[in-house]
Structures are given as structure tokens and as C-alpha cells.
Design an enzyme around this catalytic site. Structure first.
Site, PDB file in Angstrom:
ATOM      1  N   ARG A  38       0.825  -1.214   0.000  1.00 51.52           N
ATOM      2  CA  ARG A  38       0.000   0.000   0.000  1.00 51.52           C
ATOM      3  C   ARG A  38       0.856   1.260   0.000  1.00 51.52           C
ATOM      4  O   ARG A  38       0.497   2.261  -0.620  1.00 51.52           O
ATOM      5  CB  ARG A  38      -0.948  -0.007   1.194  1.00 51.52           C
ATOM      6  CG  ARG A  38      -2.086  -0.985   0.974  1.00 51.52           C
ATOM      7  CD  ARG A  38      -3.108  -0.975   2.072  1.00 51.52           C
ATOM      8  NE  ARG A  38      -4.349  -1.593   1.575  1.00 51.52           N
ATOM      9  CZ  ARG A  38      -5.328  -2.026   2.346  1.00 51.52           C
ATOM     10  NH1 ARG A  38      -5.247  -1.901   3.661  1.00 51.52           N
ATOM     11  NH2 ARG A  38      -6.408  -2.555   1.821  1.00 51.52           N
ATOM     12  N   GLY A 356     -10.014  -9.865  -1.766  1.00 48.48           N
ATOM     13  CA  GLY A 356      -8.877 -10.347  -0.982  1.00 48.48           C
ATOM     14  C   GLY A 356      -8.382 -11.709  -1.429  1.00 48.48           C
ATOM     15  O   GLY A 356      -7.200 -11.900  -1.735  1.00 48.48           O
TER      16      GLY A 356
HETATM   17  P1  ADP Z   1     -12.832 -12.729  -2.346  1.00 50.94           P
HETATM   18  O1  ADP Z   1     -12.114 -12.518  -1.036  1.00 50.94           O
HETATM   19  O2  ADP Z   1     -11.894 -12.702  -3.510  1.00 50.94           O
HETATM   20  O3  ADP Z   1     -14.010 -11.801  -2.524  1.00 50.94           O
HETATM   21  P2  ADP Z   1     -14.406 -14.880  -1.233  1.00 50.94           P
HETATM   22  O4  ADP Z   1     -13.976 -14.479   0.144  1.00 50.94           O
HETATM   23  O5  ADP Z   1     -15.803 -14.649  -1.609  1.00 50.94           O
HETATM   24  O6  ADP Z   1     -13.427 -14.233  -2.332  1.00 50.94           O
HETATM   25  O7  ADP Z   1     -14.180 -16.440  -1.434  1.00 50.94           O
HETATM   26  C1  ADP Z   1     -12.979 -17.119  -1.182  1.00 50.94           C
HETATM   27  C2  ADP Z   1     -13.213 -18.404  -0.464  1.00 50.94           C
HETATM   28  O8  ADP Z   1     -14.113 -19.261  -1.140  1.00 50.94           O
HETATM   29  C3  ADP Z   1     -11.921 -19.186  -0.333  1.00 50.94           C
HETATM   30  O9  ADP Z   1     -11.567 -19.282   1.021  1.00 50.94           O
HETATM   31  C4  ADP Z   1     -12.247 -20.549  -0.933  1.00 50.94           C
HETATM   32  O10 ADP Z   1     -11.675 -21.644  -0.219  1.00 50.94           O
HETATM   33  C5  ADP Z   1     -13.743 -20.600  -0.834  1.00 50.94           C
HETATM   34  N1  ADP Z   1     -14.310 -21.574  -1.760  1.00 50.94           N
HETATM   35  C6  ADP Z   1     -14.242 -21.575  -3.091  1.00 50.94           C
HETATM   36  N2  ADP Z   1     -14.828 -22.662  -3.620  1.00 50.94           N
HETATM   37  C7  ADP Z   1     -15.268 -23.389  -2.568  1.00 50.94           C
HETATM   38  C8  ADP Z   1     -15.974 -24.632  -2.455  1.00 50.94           C
HETATM   39  N3  ADP Z   1     -16.327 -25.343  -3.535  1.00 50.94           N
HETATM   40  N4  ADP Z   1     -16.268 -25.075  -1.209  1.00 50.94           N
HETATM   41  C9  ADP Z   1     -15.923 -24.366  -0.131  1.00 50.94           C
HETATM   42  N5  ADP Z   1     -15.266 -23.184  -0.166  1.00 50.94           N
HETATM   43  C10 ADP Z   1     -14.946 -22.708  -1.382  1.00 50.94           C
END
Ligand code: ADP
Ligand code: MG
Length: 398
Positions: A38, A356
Site C-alpha cells: 500500500r 482479498g
Molecule cells: P474474495 O475474497 O476474492 O471476494 P471470497 O472471500 O468470496 O473471495 O471467497 C474465497 C473463499 O471461497 C476461499 O476461502 C475458498 O476456499 C472458498 N471456496 C471456493 N470454492 C469453494 C468450495 N467449492 N467449497 C468451499 N469453499 C470454497
């Protein structure tokens, strides 16, 4: 939207006091900054202003002190790290208003840089108190906002100040807004969105906005299970919000009327435990064994997703397609990320990603630098993807 940038500053800003809102909310352990990403992002704006002889006065928050002075949340140790990244002396004032601030600022020579103490030590910051904004504005002639990541909040230093002084977007804010404009504001068509991650419940507004704006919406990750279940697919022990079936159906109906194709997984990688290296198998989406859970989309789905990326002129991406933190369930996310990166490098695609875990996944795939733009702004990026007006950006409107 149109906004003023540093290119629109008055010709001679030497000696002018420029209040620059930056994001210095960096990770810290034992009083030492552990990640300077940052800080590096705000260096261009600070350097440019300082090189032009402006007196650069930095405003930032750190942590959540809730309107009180919390010594552990002082920005003083951050000043040191900024100084090193900037390769230029950075002084520190123990308060962002009052005598402490005035004294440091009065002593500045042209080109000097001063960091003021955590703005959230004052309750008026998060309340967007006009009195606090006025007290800060007394020490400045010009306001520059370079903190996109704080722009979804209407606070005194992100919104109030912009109303009191001539306001300009800093270089990092400008880059972010221009990238986002290319992603969803006025994108080249066709536009494809990939949304993944754990849950639908955290991304309902996002999905509702995207179906109105994009040509195809790929839904992956845990949230795809909620959509599949709503369509009658048995997702067995997978993460699934069965209570959101109506919401999922409503989004699919809206997509039909908006002419947006929803792309759901057609196969899946399943396992019996959520663990790195867990025994796994690839199955058709309508043949998920009763004692398993879906941890990634399968290769047939990846081929389909990559086909959409191939057709797209613009890609916006938030959320991994699978549980990418644990191998081998990172395979689809890595494959699609690398394909999108190749297309971008070949000049065939504008790719904008944020979130994130999405940033972590793109770094894991080794392609974050190859994307057109990767936003590290978190909440502000998501609110922008949801189609909401960001108060800190609206206040910069020219
Ligand atoms: P971002 O932070 O990029 O917005 P999210 O926080 O919404 O993304 O999602 C990330 C999480 O989703 C990760 O921790 C990942 O392990 C989880 N995830 C993705 N696919 C699955 C799945 N099929 N089952 C359980 N968790 C999942
Ligand atoms: Mg996340």
C-alpha cells in the site's frame, strides 16, 4: 464519471499546502510494517507533488481506534516506512489538527512531506463531522485523494474535505478509476464476469448488478452449489445455502430477461474431507456421490469457462472457482487465471480483478501482474462491482 487529476492542478503549486488522503492501513507486527504494497502505491503521487515543490501533508487512518487515541494505532512507525519507500524525509505530527499539526506544517519548506497522526483518533472522522473537516482544511490549499480503498466511506478526510478545498484524484486513485471504467463503466463487449468464492449471501448485490451489465456470468466456487441446488442438482455434502434457493432463482430469472447467459459448473472435483491432498475424484455435476463435497469445478467446466474468456473482450473477476488454498483444488482457478493472463498479454482481453482471496489466488497462479488491473481495494472494489456510488469518488466529480 469525470474527475480532476494531478494534470489539472494549477501550473505553479510550489509552496502550496496539499492535503493528500492516502491508504497507509498496512499490516504491522511489533511496530514494524510487514507488507509495504500500500505504501508503494501512493509513492507516485507524493513524489510528483513534492518534486513540483508542493508541501505534501499526508492524511491517513490506521486500524479502528473508534474516535480515541490508541497509542498502538499511531501512524508514527509508518512514517519511517514511507520515508524509505519514498527515499525522501517524512516528518510526523502527533495530531491531524490543532497546534501539533499547525506547528509541523508551518515549518515545512517547499517539497517537504509530513505525515499527520491517525485521523480516526478523532470521532469526527468516521462521522464526517464538518467541524473536523474544517479544522483539517485550515492547514491546506488543495486536496488530493489517492485512497480508493477508503472511497466507499463518507468520512471527513475521504468526502468532507473534498467539499471544502479544490479536489483532485491522485495517480493511484486515477489508475483505479480508469481501470474500473474499462471493466464495467464503459467496457468493450462482450463482457464476461466470473464470480466465485464461498457464499451467495455475501454477494447478492454483486450478482444482481452483474446480470444487468454483462453478457455472460460464470458462477463458480462454493456459491455455485446454491445455484445448482436451486435447479434441483444434488450437491451432497457441499457448502450450500439451501435457504437462498429463491434468491438464486430470482437472479437466474433476471439474467434471462437481461440477456445474460449464466454459466454453471457441468462437472466437479469432489472429496470426502476439506484438506490439502485429500483423495478426490472428478464427476459429472449430476453424479456427486452422497458422502462427498464439491471443492473445485472440473476440467469440462474449465474448458467452458476458458471458451467464454476466449470470446470476451472484457473480463471482470471476483472470487476463486474452487477452494484454491488447498491443492489440488486450486486447479481450475489457476487454469482460468493463466488463460485470462495469456489473452491479456496477447492484447485480446481487458482483465480486471479484485477481492482479498482473488488477489491471493492470482498471485498463487503467478499471473497478477499480467492482468490489466488487479484491485487491492477490498470493500470499495466490491461496492463498485455492486454498482453503488462511492462517496469519496462522487465528491471528486468535476
Ligand atoms: P474474495 O475474497 O476474492 O471476494 P471470497 O472471500 O468470496 O473471495 O471467497 C474465497 C473463499 O471461497 C476461499 O476461502 C475458498 O476456499 C472458498 N471456496 C471456493 N470454492 C469453494 C468450495 N467449492 N467449497 C468451499 N469453499 C470454497
Ligand atoms: Mg474473501
Amino acid at each position: 464519471m469525470s474527475f480532476k487529476t494531478l494534470d489539472d492542478l494549477p501550473a505553479d503549486i510550489a509552496g502550496k499546502r496539499v492535503l493528500v488522503r492516502v491508504d497507509l492501513n498496512v499490516p504491522m507486527a511489533d511496530g514494524v510494517v510487514t507488507d509495504r504494497t500500500r505504501i508503494r502505491r501512493v509513492v507516485p503521487t507524493i513524489s510528483e507533488l513534492s518534486n513540483k515543490g508542493a508541501k505534501v501533508i499526508l492524511l491517513a487512518h490506521f486500524g479502528r481506534p473508534k474516535g480515541k487515541v490508541v497509542p498502538e494505532m499511531s501512524l508514527r512507525p509508518v512514517a519511517q516506512a514511507v520515508e524509505e519507500e519514498l527515499d525522501h524525509r517524512v516528518d510526523f505530527a502527533a495530531d491531524c489538527i490543532g497546534e501539533a499539526a499547525k506547528k509541523e506544517i508551518d515549518e515545512m519548506a517547499d517539497g517537504d512531506v509530513v505525515l499527520l497522526e491517525n485521523t480516526r483518533f478523532h470521532p469526527g472522522e468516521e462521522k464526517n463531522d464538518p467541524e473536523l473537516a474544517k479544522s483539517i482544511a485550515e492547514n491546506g490549499d488543495i486536496y488530493v485523494n489517492d485512497a480508493f480503498s477508503a472511497a466507499h466511506r463518507a468520512h471527513a478526510t475521504t468526502e468532507g474535505l473534498a467539499r471544502l478545498l479544490p479536489a483532485f484524484a491522485g495517480r493511484t486513485m486515477q489508475a483505479e478509476l480508469e481501470a474500473l471504467e474499462k471493466g464495467l463503466g464503459a467496457p468493450q463487449k462482450p463482457v464476461v464476469a466470473i464470480v466465485g468464492g464461498a457464499k451467495v449471501s455475501t454477494k447478492i448485490d454483486l450478482l444482481q448488478n452483474l446480470v444487468k451489465k454483462v453478457d455472460a456470468l460464470v458462477i463458480g466456487g462454493g456459491m455455485a452449489n446454491t445455484f445448482l441446488a436451486a435447479k434441483g442438482v444434488d450437491v451432497a455434502k457441499s457448502l450450500c445455502e439451501h435457504d437462498l434457493a429463491d434468491t438464486a432463482n430470482a437472479i437466474m430469472t433476471e439474467a434471462v430477461s437481461a440477456g445474460c447467459t449464466i454459466v454453471l459448473p457441468i462437472d466437479a472435483v469432489v472429496a470426502r474431507e476439506f484438506k490439502a491432498g485429500a483423495d478426490n475424484e472428478t464427476v459429472d455435476i449430476d453424479a456427486v456421490p452422497a458422502d462427498t463435497m464439491i471443492l473445485d469445478v472440473g476440467p469440462a467446466t474449465v474448458a467452458k469457462v476458458n471458451g467464454w474468456i476466449d470470446q470476451a473482450a472484457t473480463l471482470v473477476w471476483n472470487g476463486p472457482l474452487g477452494a484454491f488454498e488447498i491443492a489440488p483444488f486450486d486447479a481450475s482457478t489457476v487454469s482460468a487465471a493463466r488463460f485470462a493472463a495469456e489473452q491479456t498479454t496477447a492484447g485480446e482481453l481487458v482483465s480486471v480483478a479484485g477481492g482479498g482471496d482473488t488477489v491471493a489466488a492470482l498471485n498463487h497462479a503467478g499471473v497478477a501482474d499480467a492482468f490489466t488491473y488487479v484491485s487491492t481495494a477490498g470493500g470499495a472494489f466490491l461496492e463498485w462491482m455492486e454498482g453503488k456510488e462511492l462517496p469519496g469518488v462522487a465528491a471528486l466529480a468535476a
